[in-house]
Write a protein that holds these residues in place. Sequence first.
Motif, PDB file in Angstrom:
ATOM      1  N   GLY A 165      54.796   7.057  28.617  1.00 26.84           N
ATOM      2  CA  GLY A 165      54.945   6.342  29.725  1.00 26.84           C
ATOM      3  C   GLY A 165      53.683   6.354  30.921  1.00 26.84           C
ATOM      4  N   SER A 166      53.779   5.771  32.009  1.00 29.57           N
ATOM      5  CA  SER A 166      52.807   5.532  33.061  1.00 29.57           C
ATOM      6  C   SER A 166      52.329   6.961  33.235  1.00 29.57           C
ATOM      7  N   ILE A 167      53.091   7.987  33.155  1.00 28.88           N
ATOM      8  CA  ILE A 167      52.798   9.319  33.722  1.00 28.88           C
ATOM      9  C   ILE A 167      51.491   9.888  32.841  1.00 28.88           C
ATOM     10  N   GLY A 168      51.292   9.470  31.881  1.00 25.02           N
ATOM     11  CA  GLY A 168      49.985   9.947  31.048  1.00 25.02           C
ATOM     12  C   GLY A 168      48.680   9.213  31.030  1.00 25.02           C
ATOM     13  N   LEU A 170      46.536   9.166  33.862  1.00 26.48           N
ATOM     14  CA  LEU A 170      45.353  10.266  34.050  1.00 26.48           C
ATOM     15  C   LEU A 170      44.871  11.074  32.982  1.00 26.48           C
ATOM     16  N   GLU A 171      45.720  11.503  32.186  1.00 24.30           N
ATOM     17  CA  GLU A 171      45.353  12.705  31.224  1.00 24.30           C
ATOM     18  C   GLU A 171      44.878  11.719  30.068  1.00 24.30           C
ATOM     19  N   SER A 172      44.927  10.316  29.733  1.00 24.32           N
ATOM     20  CA  SER A 172      44.165   9.552  28.882  1.00 24.32           C
ATOM     21  C   SER A 172      42.922   9.500  29.013  1.00 24.32           C
ATOM     22  N   ALA A 173      42.420   9.471  30.216  1.00 23.90           N
ATOM     23  CA  ALA A 173      41.024   9.542  30.347  1.00 23.90           C
ATOM     24  C   ALA A 173      40.186  10.361  29.613  1.00 23.90           C
ATOM     25  N   VAL A 174      40.690  11.767  29.155  1.00 20.31           N
ATOM     26  CA  VAL A 174      40.002  12.678  28.324  1.00 20.31           C
ATOM     27  C   VAL A 174      40.039  12.191  27.030  1.00 20.31           C
ATOM     28  N   TRP A 175      41.018  11.723  26.402  1.00 17.84           N
ATOM     29  CA  TRP A 175      41.168  11.286  25.093  1.00 17.84           C
ATOM     30  C   TRP A 175      40.346   9.669  24.862  1.00 17.84           C
ATOM     31  N   ASP A 176      40.410   9.197  25.887  1.00 23.55           N
ATOM     32  CA  ASP A 176      39.632   7.861  25.900  1.00 23.55           C
ATOM     33  C   ASP A 176      38.105   8.309  25.505  1.00 23.55           C
ATOM     34  N   ARG A 177      37.655   9.244  26.189  1.00 20.27           N
ATOM     35  CA  ARG A 177      36.230   9.709  26.048  1.00 20.27           C
ATOM     36  C   ARG A 177      36.036  10.236  24.632  1.00 20.27           C
ATOM     37  N   GLU A 178      36.851  11.086  24.084  1.00 24.84           N
ATOM     38  CA  GLU A 178      36.795  11.667  22.786  1.00 24.84           C
ATOM     39  C   GLU A 178      36.991  10.515  21.847  1.00 24.84           C
ATOM     40  N   LEU A 179      37.847   9.339  21.847  1.00 21.59           N
ATOM     41  CA  LEU A 179      37.908   8.460  21.099  1.00 21.59           C
ATOM     42  C   LEU A 179      36.730   7.712  21.255  1.00 21.59           C
ATOM     43  N   ALA A 180      36.078   7.171  22.201  1.00 20.64           N
ATOM     44  CA  ALA A 180      35.039   6.367  22.133  1.00 20.64           C
ATOM     45  C   ALA A 180      33.963   7.093  21.623  1.00 20.64           C
ATOM     46  N   ASP A 181      33.627   8.293  21.749  1.00 20.23           N
ATOM     47  CA  ASP A 181      32.514   8.987  20.971  1.00 20.23           C
ATOM     48  C   ASP A 181      32.568   9.219  19.455  1.00 20.23           C
ATOM     49  N   SER A 182      33.700   9.705  19.065  1.00 20.11           N
ATOM     50  CA  SER A 182      33.723   9.570  17.614  1.00 20.11           C
ATOM     51  C   SER A 182      33.966   8.241  17.003  1.00 20.11           C
ATOM     52  N   ALA A 183      34.282   7.443  17.860  1.00 20.37           N
ATOM     53  CA  ALA A 183      34.769   6.063  17.270  1.00 20.37           C
ATOM     54  C   ALA A 183      33.302   5.234  16.962  1.00 20.37           C
ATOM     55  N   LEU A 184      32.263   5.758  17.739  1.00 20.44           N
ATOM     56  CA  LEU A 184      30.971   5.180  17.657  1.00 20.44           C
ATOM     57  C   LEU A 184      30.351   5.827  16.307  1.00 20.44           C
ATOM     58  N   GLN A 185      30.520   7.211  16.105  1.00 11.98           N
ATOM     59  CA  GLN A 185      29.852   7.622  14.898  1.00 11.98           C
ATOM     60  C   GLN A 185      30.682   7.158  13.820  1.00 11.98           C
ATOM     61  N   LEU A 186      31.905   6.953  13.489  1.00  9.97           N
ATOM     62  CA  LEU A 186      32.592   6.578  12.498  1.00  9.97           C
ATOM     63  C   LEU A 186      32.005   5.068  12.138  1.00  9.97           C
ATOM     64  N   HIS A 187      31.800   4.146  13.227  1.00  8.37           N
ATOM     65  CA  HIS A 187      31.406   2.914  13.228  1.00  8.37           C
ATOM     66  C   HIS A 187      30.025   3.035  12.396  1.00  8.37           C
ATOM     67  N   LEU A 232      39.236   0.909  26.284  1.00  9.35           N
ATOM     68  CA  LEU A 232      40.566   1.654  26.350  1.00  9.35           C
ATOM     69  C   LEU A 232      41.161   1.717  27.534  1.00  9.35           C
ATOM     70  N   ALA A 233      40.346   2.011  28.613  1.00  8.22           N
ATOM     71  CA  ALA A 233      40.785   1.981  30.068  1.00  8.22           C
ATOM     72  C   ALA A 233      41.400   0.717  30.467  1.00  8.22           C
ATOM     73  N   GLU A 234      40.847  -0.422  30.355  1.00  4.93           N
ATOM     74  CA  GLU A 234      41.303  -1.840  30.523  1.00  4.93           C
ATOM     75  C   GLU A 234      42.820  -2.181  29.979  1.00  4.93           C
ATOM     76  N   SER A 235      42.700  -1.562  28.562  1.00  6.00           N
ATOM     77  CA  SER A 235      43.780  -2.001  27.667  1.00  6.00           C
ATOM     78  C   SER A 235      45.121  -1.164  27.756  1.00  6.00           C
ATOM     79  N   TRP A 236      44.942  -0.023  28.773  1.00  6.74           N
ATOM     80  CA  TRP A 236      46.009   0.818  28.934  1.00  6.74           C
ATOM     81  C   TRP A 236      47.578   0.077  29.141  1.00  6.74           C
ATOM     82  N   GLU A 237      47.413  -0.804  30.049  1.00  7.29           N
ATOM     83  CA  GLU A 237      48.942  -1.418  30.199  1.00  7.29           C
ATOM     84  C   GLU A 237      49.333  -2.304  28.915  1.00  7.29           C
ATOM     85  N   ARG A 238      48.416  -3.023  28.342  1.00  9.92           N
ATOM     86  CA  ARG A 238      48.940  -3.584  27.172  1.00  9.92           C
ATOM     87  C   ARG A 238      49.097  -2.498  25.717  1.00  9.92           C
ATOM     88  N   ASP A 239      48.581  -1.566  25.731  1.00 13.12           N
ATOM     89  CA  ASP A 239      49.057  -0.617  24.806  1.00 13.12           C
ATOM     90  C   ASP A 239      50.147   0.231  25.317  1.00 13.12           C
TER      91      ASP A 239
END
Length: 359
Positions: A165-168, A170-187, A232-239
Motif C-alpha cells: 500500500g501507500s506506506i511503501g 518513500l522506500e520505493s525510491a531506493v528500488w526505483d533507482r536500482e531498477l532504472a540503473d539495471s534496466a538501462l544496462q539490460l536494454h 517509475l515515480a510518476e507511475s506509482w499510483e497507477r502501479d
Amino acid sequence: MSVVRLEITHLRNLQSVSLLPHPRLNLLAGANGSGKTSVLEALHLLGLGRSFRSGRARRLVNDAETACTVFAGFEDGGTAGIRRGANGETDLKVDNSSQVTLAQLVHRLPLCLLDPESMDLLDAGSKPRRAQLDWGVFHVEHRFYPVWLRYQRALKQRNSLLRSGSIGRLESAVWDRELADSALQLHQFRVDYLARWQPLWEGRMQGFLPDQSLTLDYTAGWDVSLPLEQLLAESWERDLDKGHTQIGPHRADLRVKRGTAPADEVLSRGQKKLVVCALKLSQVALLQEAGRECVLLVDDLASELDATARQRLIDYLAASGAQVFITCIEPEAVKPALEGAEQGFRMFHVEHGTITEVS
C-alpha cells in the motif's frame, strides 16, 4: 560440444535407455506415445533444468519411480547430469562437480527447441518472445545474467512495496533507482544483441520465405527517451492500483511484422513455423559466431510443412554445423532428405520406451 553419450532413466516411459548420438544429425522415429519426444524432453531437462511439456515433476517421472535421471557425455570430455525427483527436488552435476547452479548447467549445454508449441513466439503474449531474446543475450554476453538477477531482485522488492500500500512509497525510491540503473544496462545488452541478430535472421528468412517482407520490431518496455526513475515515480499510483510495476524491461517485446501488421495475423500456420525456425536458427548461427555450439531439438519436423519447405529446413539443419535431434512419425517424410547430408546421420527407432539404432 556435441553429446556423444546419453543415458536416461525413469523419465516418462523411458525406463533405462542409452544411445550414442551422431555428432551432427540424429533421427528418432516412432509412433505417437513411443517415447521419441521424451528423448528430446530429457535433453531439454538436462540443458535447462525443466521440461518443455509439463511443469509438474510427477508427470515427468515414471509412475512407479521416485526420480528420473539424465546424464550426458560431451565431445570435449566433459559431462553433465540432472536428477529430478517426483517431489520437485533437483540435483545437478557438471564435470563431476555438484556445486553448480542452474545457470552454469544452462551455459554448459545451450539448447534450441523447435516444436509445435514454438508457434507461441508469434501467437502468444510477450513473455515467450522476451525469453527467447534473453536466451540469446545470456549465451553471448557474460555480463547479462548478473544484471538480469539484479533487476529481478529490485522488481520483486518494488512489487512487494506496491502490495503493502501507500506506506511503501518513500522506500520505493531506493528500488526505483536500482531498477532504472539495471534496466538501462539490460536494454543496451538487448539492443546490441539485436544489431548482430537481425542481419542473420533476414538472411535466413530469404532462404525460407523469399516472397515475404518481414521486420523485427523491438520495444523496450518504457519510453527510453525519458529517465526511467522519473517514470517509475510518476507511475506509482497507477502501479499501486494494479499491484505491480507496469513499465520496464520485464514488459519489453519483440514482434515480427509485415508492414504494420503482426505476422501472426497475416501468415499461414506453415509460414509462421518457418518464421519461428528462422528466428531460432539465426540465434544458433549467432551463438556459433561467438564460438559456442548449440544442440537443436526438432520435434515433429514434418508437421504443417509442405515438401519444399521441409527440404529447405532439413538442408539448413544439415549445413548448420549444430548437433540436431529430429523426431518424426513417418521416417520416409524426413529420411530421404537426410540421406543427402555430407556428414551422414544416425537413425533410431523408438518403440514402447526402448531405443534401437537402425543401420
